[in-house]
Design a protein around this motif. Structure first.
Motif, PDB file in Angstrom:
ATOM      1  N   VAL A 179       1.170 -11.277  -4.488  1.00  0.00           N
ATOM      2  CA  VAL A 179       0.041 -11.921  -5.353  1.00  0.00           C
ATOM      3  C   VAL A 179      -1.474 -11.339  -4.914  1.00  0.00           C
ATOM      4  O   VAL A 179      -2.006 -11.463  -5.877  1.00  0.00           O
ATOM      5  N   TYR A 180      -1.383 -10.849  -3.928  1.00  0.00           N
ATOM      6  CA  TYR A 180      -2.759 -10.047  -3.476  1.00  0.00           C
ATOM      7  C   TYR A 180      -2.707  -8.649  -4.211  1.00  0.00           C
ATOM      8  O   TYR A 180      -4.009  -8.125  -4.283  1.00  0.00           O
ATOM      9  N   ALA A 181      -1.935  -8.393  -4.856  1.00  0.00           N
ATOM     10  CA  ALA A 181      -1.961  -7.085  -5.570  1.00  0.00           C
ATOM     11  C   ALA A 181      -2.625  -7.237  -6.844  1.00  0.00           C
ATOM     12  O   ALA A 181      -3.124  -6.434  -7.335  1.00  0.00           O
ATOM     13  N   ILE A 182      -2.829  -8.653  -7.315  1.00  0.00           N
ATOM     14  CA  ILE A 182      -3.544  -9.006  -8.395  1.00  0.00           C
ATOM     15  C   ILE A 182      -5.129  -8.497  -8.063  1.00  0.00           C
ATOM     16  O   ILE A 182      -5.789  -8.236  -8.919  1.00  0.00           O
ATOM     17  N   PHE A 183      -5.510  -8.727  -6.928  1.00  0.00           N
ATOM     18  CA  PHE A 183      -6.858  -8.332  -6.487  1.00  0.00           C
ATOM     19  C   PHE A 183      -7.125  -6.671  -6.796  1.00  0.00           C
ATOM     20  O   PHE A 183      -8.288  -6.337  -7.294  1.00  0.00           O
ATOM     21  N   ILE A 205      -7.260   4.862  -3.730  1.00  0.00           N
ATOM     22  CA  ILE A 205      -7.278   4.119  -2.435  1.00  0.00           C
ATOM     23  C   ILE A 205      -6.441   2.710  -2.798  1.00  0.00           C
ATOM     24  O   ILE A 205      -5.969   2.317  -1.790  1.00  0.00           O
ATOM     25  N   LEU A 206      -7.178   2.179  -3.547  1.00  0.00           N
ATOM     26  CA  LEU A 206      -6.720   0.650  -4.025  1.00  0.00           C
ATOM     27  C   LEU A 206      -5.208   0.479  -4.482  1.00  0.00           C
ATOM     28  O   LEU A 206      -4.553  -0.293  -4.524  1.00  0.00           O
ATOM     29  N   SER A 207      -4.687   1.461  -4.999  1.00  0.00           N
ATOM     30  CA  SER A 207      -3.346   1.618  -5.364  1.00  0.00           C
ATOM     31  C   SER A 207      -2.327   1.776  -4.324  1.00  0.00           C
ATOM     32  O   SER A 207      -0.972   1.805  -4.354  1.00  0.00           O
ATOM     33  N   PHE A 208      -2.642   2.103  -3.126  1.00  0.00           N
ATOM     34  CA  PHE A 208      -1.977   2.336  -1.798  1.00  0.00           C
ATOM     35  C   PHE A 208      -1.343   1.057  -1.286  1.00  0.00           C
ATOM     36  O   PHE A 208      -2.096   0.098  -1.145  1.00  0.00           O
ATOM     37  N   PRO A 209      -0.222   1.125  -0.922  1.00  0.00           N
ATOM     38  CA  PRO A 209       0.317  -0.122   0.181  1.00  0.00           C
ATOM     39  C   PRO A 209      -0.584  -0.095   1.253  1.00  0.00           C
ATOM     40  O   PRO A 209      -0.737   0.858   1.745  1.00  0.00           O
ATOM     41  N   THR A 210      -0.880  -1.421   1.647  1.00  0.00           N
ATOM     42  CA  THR A 210      -1.929  -1.351   2.939  1.00  0.00           C
ATOM     43  C   THR A 210      -1.015  -1.439   4.209  1.00  0.00           C
ATOM     44  O   THR A 210      -1.783  -1.459   5.229  1.00  0.00           O
ATOM     45  N   TYR A 211       0.242  -1.509   4.169  1.00  0.00           N
ATOM     46  CA  TYR A 211       0.958  -1.635   5.394  1.00  0.00           C
ATOM     47  C   TYR A 211       2.110  -0.705   5.463  1.00  0.00           C
ATOM     48  O   TYR A 211       2.672  -0.343   4.333  1.00  0.00           O
ATOM     49  N   GLN A 212       2.481  -0.268   6.612  1.00  0.00           N
ATOM     50  CA  GLN A 212       3.375   0.667   6.977  1.00  0.00           C
ATOM     51  C   GLN A 212       4.110   0.029   8.050  1.00  0.00           C
ATOM     52  O   GLN A 212       3.904  -0.669   8.783  1.00  0.00           O
ATOM     53  N   MET A 270       4.877  -4.036  -0.683  1.00  0.00           N
ATOM     54  CA  MET A 270       4.560  -3.011  -1.439  1.00  0.00           C
ATOM     55  C   MET A 270       3.408  -3.530  -2.338  1.00  0.00           C
ATOM     56  O   MET A 270       3.127  -4.741  -2.646  1.00  0.00           O
ATOM     57  N   ASN A 271       2.286  -2.645  -2.506  1.00  0.00           N
ATOM     58  CA  ASN A 271       1.305  -2.764  -3.600  1.00  0.00           C
ATOM     59  C   ASN A 271       1.631  -2.774  -4.842  1.00  0.00           C
ATOM     60  O   ASN A 271       1.936  -1.642  -5.407  1.00  0.00           O
ATOM     61  N   TYR A 272       1.867  -3.807  -5.392  1.00  0.00           N
ATOM     62  CA  TYR A 272       2.539  -3.606  -6.975  1.00  0.00           C
ATOM     63  C   TYR A 272       1.506  -3.650  -8.176  1.00  0.00           C
ATOM     64  O   TYR A 272       1.834  -3.505  -9.174  1.00  0.00           O
ATOM     65  N   SER A 273       0.070  -3.349  -7.792  1.00  0.00           N
ATOM     66  CA  SER A 273      -0.852  -3.431  -8.760  1.00  0.00           C
ATOM     67  C   SER A 273      -0.742  -2.026  -9.851  1.00  0.00           C
ATOM     68  O   SER A 273      -0.909  -2.393 -10.971  1.00  0.00           O
TER      69      SER A 273
END
Length: 519
Positions: free
Chosen positions: A412-416, A474-481, A488-491
């Motif tokens: 859901v936060y990928a929407i941001f 930068i905003l397309s990267f997943p924010t966690y490893q 996963m960053n689904y944006s």
């Protein structure tokens, strides 16, 4: 930048004439000149004056509530330095986006915003495909903006409940979505009002937004003991990488989400241009001033939040939101619960303005036969003189995006991220078209009253394009490893997926009836 004067005689206007503004002529004369130049018939009522237009532009960014919604990202991924310097860096470079879009809005003050402007910024043979790409990116970004802001508002309301109950409360995904959907319906009804009512409703937004921000700043500084304040070294230099990436630099840059999500939907005020008096000057000036003001005041708020914060190990607290937890620790539970509803009200205002702008884009897209709706969403209600069908379509589309909440919080936060990425790319395309084809016989770009000049304009546009490319990556990267389906960053996946489907649809069917934004 220049603000040029104009003759009052609109009869001599032609497609290559300047759209100019003068204190000697009436706003009706100036607006008639715009409509004459583009051969457009305004189906809306111009009820937005200077104050309500500026308030609209400032409120679409929802500075205080937007920082509250996204504060966890820079603080918990990159640390205090990420909060402070990513906002500063983003604010500076986003002025190039603000100025570049303001210049286009001034030249083409129509309800389609950058989508409609693409009709004049590309040669005829590319007009349809450019309009299609810009339109879908802009529409996707705006729907994501409405959905993410409404979701953020629902999260803030539940955070207040958690603070009031001292954390002894559990918020389920169903509760979160139910409040989110209910708020969308409320905003749908509010946006079903007449333009005059919307203008009156919008006029006071800016005062509440700025006022509450300074109240929070003053209360935090006054109620945090000097001995408990963080050091300058902590505020400005501490990087705390909690992302799982080995690179502290990348973790630091994840803080850009806050400033980029806050400072987006730049052309929102353009979407209500046909509802604004003297739009060619009022809309771009309101846009640029809002970007500048949000950057300065927002940076001050971020610094004070970090300065007055407890140790980072105590955050985000039981509410799950570091912003309200800092207020609870320093101002107390009672004081926080008195102030917090006004922060939520700012988010409420932001959705109100975002939904209004989004519905005007959908209206323009439908009007131009870019949707398989037979022009249904491109109709104006005879009762309100607003596109009611488009308003409720945006409510429905936003509700569908919110269903990602049942997948995972990361989904859901990928929407941001999707909101910022899709919108910013849609802004870059017309700016590039303007520079590449500005002397093409099909284009002949003619500046409006808000004009940076050739030399400064080129510099600002180049900075804008480079910065947008950088921050979108930068905003397309997943924010966690380590990476897994839950974080996963689904944006980028959603954005690319929607664009691929739109291209397939365009070449299979829509190409036969869609010829680009209506001139």
């Amino acid at each position: 930048m220049s603000f040029q004067s104009s003759p009052k005689n609109t009869e001599s206007a032609d497609p290559t004439a300047h759209i100019q503004s003068t204190s000697e002529g009436s706003s009706a004369d100036d607006d008639a000149l715009v409509e004459k130049r583009f051969g457009l018939k305004n189906e809306f009522v111009r009820e937005f004056g200077n104050l309500s237009t500026f308030s609209f532009a400032f409120s679409i960014m929802g500075m205080c509530s937007s920082i509250a919604t996204t504060f966890n990202t820079p603080l918990l991924l990159g640390g205090p330095a990420s909060v402070v310097w990513c906002w500063f860096m983003g604010s500076i470079f986003n002025l190039s986006l603000g100025a570049s879009i303001a210049e286009i809005v001034s030249a083409y003050p129509t309800c389609g915003g950058v989508y409609s402007a693409s009709a004049w910024l590309a040669p005829k043979k590319y007009r349809a495909i450019v309009g299609w790409v810009v339109g879908w990116l802009n529409l996707l970004g705006q729907v994501a903006g409405v959905a993410s802001t409404e979701f953020g508002l629902a999260t803030m309301i539940w955070a207040a409940v958690l603070v009031a109950r001292d954390g002894d409360f559990a918020v389920t995904p169903g509760m979160q979505y139910g409040l989110f959907a209910g708020l969308l319906v409320v905003h749908g009804f509010l946006n079903s009002l007449r333009t005059r009512d919307l203008a009156l409703f919008t006029k006071g937004f800016v005062f509440i937004n700025i006022g509450i921000t300074f109240i929070i700043i003053i209360c935090l500084l006054a109620m945090t003991p000097r001995a408990d304040m963080q050091t300058a070294s902590y505020v400005f230099t501490k990087v705390d990488n909690q992302s799982g990436y080995q690179s502290d630099g990348l973790a630091f840059l994840f803080g850009l989400l806050s400033v980029q999500w806050t400072m987006t939907d730049y052309d929102a005020v353009a979407h209500i241009s046909f509802e604004v008096r003297r739009a060619a000057i009022a809309a771009p000036v309101a846009l640029f001033t809002a970007v500048l003001g949000t950057g300065i005041i927002g940076w001050l708020l971020n610094i004070v939040l970090v300065l007055c914060s407890p140790d980072i190990s105590e955050l985000p607290g039981s509410s799950g939101q570091a912003f309200i937890e800092i207020m609870r620790v320093r101002i107390g539970k009672t004081g926080t619960l008195v102030i917090w509803p006004f922060v939520c009200l700012i988010a409420f205002f932001t959705v109100q303005t975002a939904l209004q702008a989004n519905s005007r884009t959908l209206f323009a897209f439908s009007r131009d036969h870019a949707l398989p709706d037979w022009g249904f969403f491109g109709r104006i209600s005879p009762w309100t003189q607003t596109p009611l069908a488009a308003v409720w379509a945006v409510v429905a589309f936003s509700a569908l995006l919110g269903l990602l909440n049942f997948a995972s919080s990361a989904a859901v936060y990928a929407i941001f991220s999707m909101c910022a990425v899709a919108l910013d790319i849609s802004y870059v395309i017309p700016v590039i078209m303007r520079r590449v084809y500005q002397n093409h016989p099909d284009v002949v770009f003619v500046p409006g009253p808000f004009y940076m000049g050739e030399t400064l304009g080129w510099i600002v546009n180049i900075i804008m394009v480079l910065w947008t490319a950088f921050e979108c990556i930068i905003l397309s990267f997943p924010t966690y490893q380590p990476l897994d389906p839950n974080n996963m960053n689904y944006s980028s996946v959603i954005t690319v997926g929607v664009m691929v489907l739109s291209f397939v649809w365009y070449y299979v069917s829509a190409k036969k009836r869609y010829t680009g934004p209506r001139r």
